[in-house]
Design a protein around this motif. Structure first.
Motif, PDB file in Angstrom:
ATOM      1  N   ILE A  59       8.223   5.165  11.144  1.00  0.00           N
ATOM      2  CA  ILE A  59       6.891   5.098  10.530  1.00  0.00           C
ATOM      3  C   ILE A  59       6.714   6.341   9.656  1.00  0.00           C
ATOM      4  O   ILE A  59       6.813   7.460  10.162  1.00  0.00           O
ATOM      5  N   TYR A  60       6.466   6.122   8.378  1.00  0.00           N
ATOM      6  CA  TYR A  60       6.469   7.223   7.420  1.00  0.00           C
ATOM      7  C   TYR A  60       5.160   7.351   6.660  1.00  0.00           C
ATOM      8  O   TYR A  60       4.512   6.349   6.345  1.00  0.00           O
ATOM      9  N   SER A  61       4.824   8.601   6.347  1.00  0.00           N
ATOM     10  CA  SER A  61       3.842   8.852   5.298  1.00  0.00           C
ATOM     11  C   SER A  61       4.595   8.920   3.982  1.00  0.00           C
ATOM     12  O   SER A  61       5.706   9.457   3.915  1.00  0.00           O
ATOM     13  N   TRP A  62       3.950   8.400   2.946  1.00  0.00           N
ATOM     14  CA  TRP A  62       4.494   8.494   1.603  1.00  0.00           C
ATOM     15  C   TRP A  62       3.788   9.629   0.902  1.00  0.00           C
ATOM     16  O   TRP A  62       2.616   9.512   0.535  1.00  0.00           O
ATOM     17  N   LEU A  63       4.485  10.751   0.796  1.00  0.00           N
ATOM     18  CA  LEU A  63       3.914  11.925   0.134  1.00  0.00           C
ATOM     19  C   LEU A  63       3.766  11.608  -1.354  1.00  0.00           C
ATOM     20  O   LEU A  63       4.293  10.592  -1.835  1.00  0.00           O
ATOM     21  N   GLU A  95       7.399   0.213  10.090  1.00  0.00           N
ATOM     22  CA  GLU A  95       6.289  -0.186   9.212  1.00  0.00           C
ATOM     23  C   GLU A  95       6.830  -0.144   7.787  1.00  0.00           C
ATOM     24  O   GLU A  95       7.246   0.922   7.311  1.00  0.00           O
ATOM     25  N   PHE A 107       5.392  -5.026  10.100  1.00  0.00           N
ATOM     26  CA  PHE A 107       5.959  -4.222  11.186  1.00  0.00           C
ATOM     27  C   PHE A 107       7.015  -5.029  11.911  1.00  0.00           C
ATOM     28  O   PHE A 107       6.783  -6.195  12.260  1.00  0.00           O
ATOM     29  N   LEU A 121       0.093   8.192   0.693  1.00  0.00           N
ATOM     30  CA  LEU A 121      -0.187   7.023   1.524  1.00  0.00           C
ATOM     31  C   LEU A 121       0.314   7.272   2.935  1.00  0.00           C
ATOM     32  O   LEU A 121       1.512   7.441   3.154  1.00  0.00           O
ATOM     33  N   MET A 122      -0.622   7.310   3.859  1.00  0.00           N
ATOM     34  CA  MET A 122      -0.245   7.444   5.261  1.00  0.00           C
ATOM     35  C   MET A 122      -0.140   6.051   5.871  1.00  0.00           C
ATOM     36  O   MET A 122      -0.754   5.113   5.383  1.00  0.00           O
ATOM     37  N   PRO A 123       0.657   5.913   6.941  1.00  0.00           N
ATOM     38  CA  PRO A 123       0.882   4.578   7.514  1.00  0.00           C
ATOM     39  C   PRO A 123      -0.349   4.085   8.266  1.00  0.00           C
ATOM     40  O   PRO A 123      -1.247   4.862   8.589  1.00  0.00           O
ATOM     41  N   THR A 124      -0.378   2.798   8.578  1.00  0.00           N
ATOM     42  CA  THR A 124      -1.501   2.245   9.342  1.00  0.00           C
ATOM     43  C   THR A 124      -1.405   2.660  10.813  1.00  0.00           C
ATOM     44  O   THR A 124      -2.417   2.884  11.447  1.00  0.00           O
ATOM     45  N   LEU A 125      -0.185   2.763  11.340  1.00  0.00           N
ATOM     46  CA  LEU A 125      -0.042   3.111  12.757  1.00  0.00           C
ATOM     47  C   LEU A 125       0.197   4.600  12.938  1.00  0.00           C
ATOM     48  O   LEU A 125       0.848   5.244  12.115  1.00  0.00           O
ATOM     49  N   TYR A 178       1.169  -7.556  14.912  1.00  0.00           N
ATOM     50  CA  TYR A 178       1.284  -6.959  13.582  1.00  0.00           C
ATOM     51  C   TYR A 178       2.298  -7.824  12.835  1.00  0.00           C
ATOM     52  O   TYR A 178       3.458  -7.913  13.239  1.00  0.00           O
ATOM     53  N   PHE A 190       4.956   8.153  -3.007  1.00  0.00           N
ATOM     54  CA  PHE A 190       3.925   7.143  -3.244  1.00  0.00           C
ATOM     55  C   PHE A 190       3.931   6.690  -4.701  1.00  0.00           C
ATOM     56  O   PHE A 190       3.733   5.512  -5.009  1.00  0.00           O
TER      57      PHE A 190
END
Lengths: 452, 452
Positions: A39-43, A154, A139, B70-74, A106, A47
């Protein structure tokens, strides 16, 4: 964008957890951050590329006549019980219970939900052909998420679903998707080869996977080398023409190209030896025709011209949007970092000011920055007070395909340096010429866009 | 778009489950479909408006200098245990266990995650000021989801977070957000009044809610009628100017405007009676300054100019993106249907061909459709074989602000009819003049866009 005001957390060290180059480079270039396994954030930089890829997918879907909507991330278990997949899907489905003790999940894919939408509103053949698609987070609870966004849990996917009156029409939709996918991937600077594949849990007879050749690919692939000479190019396509779509499908699928799942050694052996290739590939999309597999059990029917109620013929079609970032990097990088194709690059060009704080390089850099923006380009200006070496290393790492270097020596003769990230070749020219050159370099990218 | 090729499932009957007008109209206009309690699919027309609103929010955030990611939903439960909110958040948090028995949750907001991102990469005051934001799906497991997208469970929100060295800088970020929000809502054709509010579970001292006046609003509001005369207009703002941002904040908040949570009858009584208003309002956004509430427990610190490590001052700022569709409809509709403001309309103009199948009206409609597209406008051409009355009813229901009607009688004199959805007033003019008129109507909308 001015780098001093951006949020670009590049890493100096190679992160230990990254086993493959795209994962390593995305972490190092400050594109993603892991928040939990898979599960990642897109910096911001990641993004921006993700958006660019999403945009291309949207445009090519709409060019082919497909209609965008958006289904939610969460679905009811009941919908999946109707199709019989709730129990069959296994542990990869993330099952959730809400405060009212209702079973949700999900969504890992949307065949059930789109069929439900269709059956709720459409009852006449006159509404056909119809292809609906969305780009939404999904997911899959992978046992061993790894390789960064290549096998995350995700993930962002475009999934589309066609509804047709006859098998013949649905096969046209299949062909149309294949053609639009070829164009989609080429716009991203990728060669994705359609290969005959296995249908897996989606079901159906006809299916092709699109694979990008890369050493780190998860699948072994076997193909006739002639296939890599094929280019989609800028052909004008009438997507309603069954003939055009079929002939392009034939052009791109008549040569041998299969994954290990469908490989047939005997057929492969018939290809002249010097054209036989074995390699590895990354799957970036898949198309399916599955007929009435969902429409029959779920009652998605229309009344045909004769007044008979018949189940619609369907297919589904996916593009792994978030995974594409990894695939593009696997296919396009060197030891210094990423090399973005012009079609998806987060910024069109980087500006490196060799002597930040010097009145003349600062003002020349600012002027160039403004002129590039006025020309419709999106530059990243490295205005930090850093050594030239550090600025070059950052630009190489984040992979902008073009860089303009501005230093006091060149400026004395009204010259800047334009450097290709791919070839490393630099040319001196006036700032005005650099702007013109970049405009012409990106002209094909702008011309490829679809405005509807 | 040609309506015959679109997917616009309008309903003839009023859906029983809808208690408020926006919910009823969104269902009837084929914009949304409920998939589970408080969980909706965005059908093509709804998705198009949602996109348009999202675009405006992105543009105004970036105009103010904020950086998208963009941060993930989970999210992981551990992150929320760090801030102490995991247990405190209650039943509205959707808690999930994955196959490895790890505790996850569907993010209802992102203070913890963004603080974690910040502390992982930023260590110097030089990176400040910094405001990061994203637009992402969130989930709040409401006990009684209702009113369609106004109180859904899965909802789309823009949430942004500022990181500043001092309280003073963070208050500038607060003011800057207030200013950018005023502009954001006005571009959507909404008057959203900033009202002093209660901080609730986010915490902090300073907070304003933005409320749109509407009979169906969930909050009772009390305000000085002078406030509704204020317009943001097309002022040029330097968002880095503390002075400009503060003076606009003062202009828009110096008059009495509060929700029932913060209402003070004694202060209200001081307003001249003829200016006192009591009404209902829909909350469409909220801004908070909460200082070091998250940065201290979570260790989000920077080294300041003196070499001291200090916690950063933060705030968070939200816009209810999906809820805005409901709010706009509540504020702008009549008995026939929705009336979209030009800034957010899904299509700029509808074309009604009164005599489908007639060679001259068909070819005039097609020509007009092409000319509108060539002018950069996005028309919806009702090319169905339907009676004029049905076509008008659909156009009125879906609420396009302008309609062009093409019939054989007018065409004989090279005339079409341009009708305003809002006023109902029609004017006859040549097709070329109608295109010119629409170009000038939409000119301000195009000029308001921000390209970076």
């Amino acid at each position: 964008m001015r780098l001093s005001r951006y949020f670009l957390p590049v890493l100096k060290e190679d992160p230990k957890e990254a086993q493959i180059v795209s994962h390593r480079l995305m972490l190092r270039a400050g594109m993603i951050r892991q928040q939990a396994a898979g599960i990642y954030s897109w910096l911001p930089l990641g993004f921006k590329v993700l958006n660019r890829i999403e945009e291309i997918v949207h445009e090519e879907q709409q060019r082919a006549g497909h209609i965008p909507l958006l289904m939610p991330t969460l679905q009811t278990a009941d919908l999946w019980r109707e199709s019989g997949r709730y129990d069959a899907y296994g542990d990869e489905m993330l099952r959730i219970t809400d405060r009212q003790k209702r079973d949700l999940l999900y969504g890992p894919t949307n065949e059930e939900m789109i069929t439900d939408i269709f059956r709720s509103y459409v009852s006449s053949y006159k509404a056909l052909p119809l292809t609906l698609y969305h780009i939404q987070w999904k997911f899959r609870d992978e046992m061993r998420p790894r390789f960064g966004v290549m096998r995350g849990r995700e993930f962002l996917m475009k999934d589309g679903y066609n509804f047709d009156l006859t098998k013949e029409d649905a096969l046209h939709a299949y062909n149309r998707h294949l053609v639009s996918y070829l164009r989609t991937y080429e716009r991203m600077g990728l060669q994705a080869i359609p290969m005959r594949a296995d249908s897996g849990p989606i079901g159906g007879d006809d299916t092709h996977e699109f694979l990008v050749l890369a050493e780190t690919g998860e699948s072994e692939v076997f193909y006739d080398s002639q296939i890599t000479d094929l280019k989609f190019g800028d052909r004008e396509i009438d997507y309603t023409s069954t003939e055009q779509c079929r002939s392009i499908l034939e052009e791109f699928t008549s040569r041998y190209a299969r994954t290990d799942e469908t490989h047939d050694e005997a057929v492969f052996a018939e290809i002249p030896e010097e054209r036989r290739r074995t390699a590895r590939g990354i799957e970036v999309g898949q198309i399916f025709y599955f007929g009435t597999k969902y429409s029959e059990p779920m009652g998605a029917t229309v009344v045909n011209e004769k007044g008979e109620r018949v189940p619609v013929h369907m297919g589904s079609h996916g593009i792994g949007v978030s995974r594409l970032l990894g695939a593009i990097i696997e296919a396009s990088h060197d030891e210094k970092g990423i090399i973005w194709p012009e079609g998806v690059t987060p910024f069109h060009v980087g500006i490196v000011n060799l002597k930040q704080g010097d009145a003349s390089t600062d003002s020349a850099s600012e002027a160039l920055y403004r002129e590039l923006k006025a020309a419709g380009l999106d530059p990243l200006y490295d205005d930090r007070d850093e050594r030239a070496g550090a600025k070059f290393a950052t630009m190489d790492l984040i992979g902008l395909p073009w860089r303009i270097t501005i230093g006091p020596r060149g400026l004395a003769e009204n010259k800047v340096e334009l450097t290709s990230r791919r070839t490393g070749i630099s040319e001196e020219m006036s700032p005005a010429d650099a702007v013109e050159r970049l405009k012409s370099i990106y002209q094909p990218v702008f011309e490829a866009t679809y405005k509807g």
